[in-house]
Design a protein around this motif. Sequence first.
Motif, PDB file in Angstrom:
ATOM      1  N   LYS A   7      44.105  55.363  45.147  1.00 31.99           N
ATOM      2  CA  LYS A   7      44.279  54.566  43.934  1.00 31.99           C
ATOM      3  C   LYS A   7      45.601  53.817  43.980  1.00 31.99           C
ATOM      4  O   LYS A   7      45.681  52.628  43.685  1.00 31.99           O
ATOM      5  CB  LYS A   7      44.249  55.452  42.692  1.00 31.99           C
ATOM      6  N   VAL A  10      45.463  50.902  46.547  1.00 29.65           N
ATOM      7  CA  VAL A  10      44.682  49.746  46.094  1.00 29.65           C
ATOM      8  C   VAL A  10      45.410  49.013  44.976  1.00 29.65           C
ATOM      9  O   VAL A  10      45.539  47.788  44.996  1.00 29.65           O
ATOM     10  CB  VAL A  10      43.277  50.184  45.635  1.00 29.65           C
ATOM     11  N   LEU A  11      45.918  49.774  44.020  1.00 34.42           N
ATOM     12  CA  LEU A  11      46.625  49.131  42.912  1.00 34.42           C
ATOM     13  C   LEU A  11      47.820  48.339  43.432  1.00 34.42           C
ATOM     14  O   LEU A  11      48.080  47.224  43.003  1.00 34.42           O
ATOM     15  CB  LEU A  11      47.092  50.171  41.888  1.00 34.42           C
ATOM     16  N   VAL A  14      46.607  45.069  45.305  1.00 26.98           N
ATOM     17  CA  VAL A  14      46.054  44.061  44.405  1.00 26.98           C
ATOM     18  C   VAL A  14      47.137  43.478  43.513  1.00 26.98           C
ATOM     19  O   VAL A  14      47.224  42.262  43.316  1.00 26.98           O
ATOM     20  CB  VAL A  14      44.907  44.667  43.573  1.00 26.98           C
ATOM     21  N   TRP A  15      48.016  44.335  43.009  1.00 30.35           N
ATOM     22  CA  TRP A  15      49.067  43.821  42.133  1.00 30.35           C
ATOM     23  C   TRP A  15      50.103  43.016  42.909  1.00 30.35           C
ATOM     24  O   TRP A  15      50.678  42.063  42.369  1.00 30.35           O
ATOM     25  CB  TRP A  15      49.730  44.942  41.343  1.00 30.35           C
ATOM     26  N   ALA A  17      49.346  41.048  45.374  1.00 24.81           N
ATOM     27  CA  ALA A  17      48.710  39.732  45.475  1.00 24.81           C
ATOM     28  C   ALA A  17      48.844  38.983  44.156  1.00 24.81           C
ATOM     29  O   ALA A  17      49.158  37.787  44.111  1.00 24.81           O
ATOM     30  CB  ALA A  17      47.233  39.899  45.838  1.00 24.81           C
ATOM     31  N   HIS A  18      48.643  39.705  43.051  1.00 27.51           N
ATOM     32  CA  HIS A  18      48.730  39.090  41.735  1.00 27.51           C
ATOM     33  C   HIS A  18      50.136  38.551  41.465  1.00 27.51           C
ATOM     34  O   HIS A  18      50.324  37.418  41.042  1.00 27.51           O
ATOM     35  CB  HIS A  18      48.349  40.145  40.698  1.00 27.51           C
ATOM     36  N   ALA A  21      51.297  35.382  43.176  1.00 34.85           N
ATOM     37  CA  ALA A  21      50.871  34.133  42.556  1.00 34.85           C
ATOM     38  C   ALA A  21      51.916  33.630  41.559  1.00 34.85           C
ATOM     39  O   ALA A  21      51.909  32.463  41.185  1.00 34.85           O
ATOM     40  CB  ALA A  21      49.526  34.330  41.865  1.00 34.85           C
ATOM     41  N   TYR A  22      52.820  34.505  41.156  1.00 38.12           N
ATOM     42  CA  TYR A  22      53.830  34.131  40.151  1.00 38.12           C
ATOM     43  C   TYR A  22      55.223  34.013  40.739  1.00 38.12           C
ATOM     44  O   TYR A  22      56.209  34.161  40.025  1.00 38.12           O
ATOM     45  CB  TYR A  22      53.838  35.166  39.020  1.00 38.12           C
ATOM     46  N   GLU A 106      48.761  51.491  36.142  1.00 44.70           N
ATOM     47  CA  GLU A 106      48.536  50.099  36.515  1.00 44.70           C
ATOM     48  C   GLU A 106      49.763  49.248  36.209  1.00 44.70           C
ATOM     49  O   GLU A 106      50.184  48.419  37.016  1.00 44.70           O
ATOM     50  CB  GLU A 106      47.308  49.566  35.783  1.00 44.70           C
TER      51      GLU A 106
ATOM     52  N   LEU C 111      43.406  36.328  40.370  1.00 48.71           N
ATOM     53  CA  LEU C 111      42.902  36.793  41.664  1.00 48.71           C
ATOM     54  C   LEU C 111      41.378  36.657  41.709  1.00 48.71           C
ATOM     55  O   LEU C 111      40.742  36.544  40.674  1.00 48.71           O
ATOM     56  CB  LEU C 111      43.291  38.263  41.869  1.00 48.71           C
ATOM     57  N   ALA C 122      38.528  52.064  43.228  1.00 53.31           N
ATOM     58  CA  ALA C 122      39.527  53.119  43.401  1.00 53.31           C
ATOM     59  C   ALA C 122      39.648  53.962  42.142  1.00 53.31           C
ATOM     60  O   ALA C 122      39.672  55.191  42.202  1.00 53.31           O
ATOM     61  CB  ALA C 122      40.867  52.506  43.769  1.00 53.31           C
TER      62      ALA C 122
END
Lengths: 267, 267, 337
Positions: A7, A10-11, A14-15, A17-18, A21-22, A106, C111, C122
């Motif tokens: 977990k 993955v978090l 992904v975060w 990548a997020h 973007a900023y 998260e 995204l 997950a």
Amino acid sequence: MRSALNKGRVLFTVWFAHMSAYRAEIIIWMLAGSVPLIMMAVWIAKAQASGGATGGFTPSDFAAYFLAAWLTQQIIVAWVAWELDHHIRQGHLSPKLLRPLDPFWEFFMGHASERFVRLPFMLVILFAGLILVPGTRLTPDAGHVLAYAACASLAFTIRFLIAYSIGLLAFWFDQATALDEFYYVAAAFLTGTFAPLEFYPPFIQAAVEWTPFPYLVYYPVRVLTGAADTPEILRVLGVQLAWLLVMTLVRALLWKQGLKRYGAVGA
Amino acid sequence: MRLLRRLRRYLRVALIFAGASVSAQLEYRANFLVNLFGSLLLAGGSLLGLTVLYGDGQPLGGWSYRETVVVVGLFTFVQGYIGAFLYPNLNRMSEEVRQGTMDFTLLKPVDSQFYLSTRNVNLFRLTDVAIGAGLVVWAARGLEGVSLPGTLLGGVLVIAALWIVYSVWFMLSTTAFWFVKVGNVTELFNGLFRAGQFPVTALPGWVRYVFTFIVPVAFVTTVPAEAITGRARPGSVLAATVVALLLGLISRRFWHFAVRNYTSASS
Amino acid sequence: MIYVRELRKHYTVHEKEPGLVGSLRSFIRRRTKIVRAVDGVSFEIAPGEMLGFLGPNGAGKTTTLKMLSGLLHPTSGTVSVGGYTPKERRTPFLKHITLVMGQKQQLLWDLPALDSFLVNQAIYEIPNDEYKRTMAEFSEILELEGILKKQVRKLSLGERMKCELAAALLHRPRVLFLDEPTIGLDVNMQVRIREFIAEYNRRYEATVILTSHYMADVTALCQRIIVIDKGCIMFDGDLSALIESAAPGKVVRLELSAPVPDERLQEYGRLESRDGLKAEILVPRHNTSQLAARLLATLPVADVTIEDPPIEEVIGQLFTGVRAPAEAGAEQQVAAR
């Protein structure tokens, strides 16, 4: 255990990548938090005016102190209070609440991964600062650098928990974000980004010891500049762990009570 | 005559906006106390900071403690002005461009720059304005150089300062037309403006020039404070006036340029 | 599967008088009142059942749904979903349910949707092979091919909703709470979403509770209807029973080939509307067919249709007790198709 690690992984990806973007916004926020650099200029001018040193600090001592303070402040920055306030009041918390994972993780991973988006820019500014003021040095000793990594990570987690707890107050008040601004004002003067704490009146120094503030910037800075010896480093880590525990409990309590009230604000 | 009628119409529109936004805020009465407390905290913190900076009894860049309090007072005053009038209006621009509601604004039969700049007032941030003014009065009463003409000149220079801040802020907000995602570029100004809580002479050599000519922070707090404390220099008074007029003109031009190039959010 | 007894949710809200003076007054003294959003609701739902929640805005539909999913703590009453108490939000319960809100989204805006799916995989601890199987299935039914790798903010509303639905059902929940899942979508997309929900219900025997403004959603999916108004249940039962009890007649729509006086039409039932050669007659439900046969034999009829009155109208009648004009209802129904 394996699923918890999965977990987290993955978090984090992904975060990351997020947040990438900023990156333009992140650079702006970084430059906006430049108070330690301004204070560095003021204190250096003061040391120069009083003939090379003030309170035992030379211009290059100030440069090292405030560069480290700037770095630490960048590492511990947290906006989760604002984010939570928004989520609670707009009802965006609902989808997160229905997942079998505390939304805390998260938000935490979002902040933690953002540090790594920041990292290259932080290093650039740090080196520029070290070159700009001749004779400025941080600790060259690997042990202190490692200790700093630990101190700064703990400081970040404590600050994150404080911000999170403040954000949770949105379950009760419309103005949770204003409370976070209070935190910012207090932190600006009490964490050590305005001046090394030894310049403060003794009673303030003594009082501040009982708050988490000096453990967020001042002591980590002492570790990175090499001013702290091993017993001091151990004491700092101990106090930080204690604050971590306290804030974890506070957060858990607010979370439990707040959920009962969720929705009363029109989510 | 026509100009006067137009002026009266705009004044009425501004008053209606103010009334509406004030009654919206009275809904949140806890805000008032929260903001008052925040203002007191900020002012107290600034004074504490000064105490620390003057801990060795030496003047700072040729300014005594009390004289610097005048600068801090003006800084607080301008911060309140930003919070009350600029922030609630101009920081919505990027959001408007993003969501496409800017289209409605541009179609209103009033000057769009005026409309965007006056729609909202954050009543509660006026506490900063009051506290800042109070600090200036308190500090100036104990100073020898203070005279009536100097104070009047200072008042005019404060107006020029507000105009400078507005123009810079408005220009930064206008960049939203191009950098939709970057959002609040104004945070950059916020960070750099922190230097305005000290007399610009407290900064070392080249930094001083940056904060005078590249980021005109010196004209916002130091120059009016010079006039109030009876040390006005004709050169800087003239420069402040010219800079204010010039920036006003440029921001207006820039706005028209931006509107011409506006492509509207088609998504 | 779901068991609800005497469920209540009361809120305290501030009241404000209009205008600046009113604002100043309520700044000093605040008046409050209690809103009974849900006021004593009881029902039971069997596994695999699809149930429609109907009611006007602010009737308490969404509040009930949120209490069933555990987001809101009830003021009083009992809720049990699959044996769990929702407000405790235990992990097995959360893995058991899902909530889809047409107006709120959980996908990460900047995204591709695929990234949000990975997060859910997950968080819900979905094994890889199961994840792949579910994704393949959903991709086929929802036609997700090609949109999963685009940034969410670049998707159309319909594409986004398909992704939202897939993300919400990735862990194959057994209980679905759907709050206005088709809001704002075009008719084609509404049909697609509806079919997907029906298919999911069939395949996994999932229990579905649906609220919607589009009557077509409800009539296409749900056998059973609960009508709720002002926090109380007004009707609970079969959709057809609801129509029968609320609308005891059928509408006969005639196109005549030659003029006929109104009186001759009124022999068959109540004349609802008359426009030259066109007429609508409301006839009693029980002997519709006899009347229709007689009508065809005695009148110069060019065309005839016999229908139930539009369901909007039937529901509207339940809330207001007044019959809405037949024509307006008919137009609405046409528009809804």
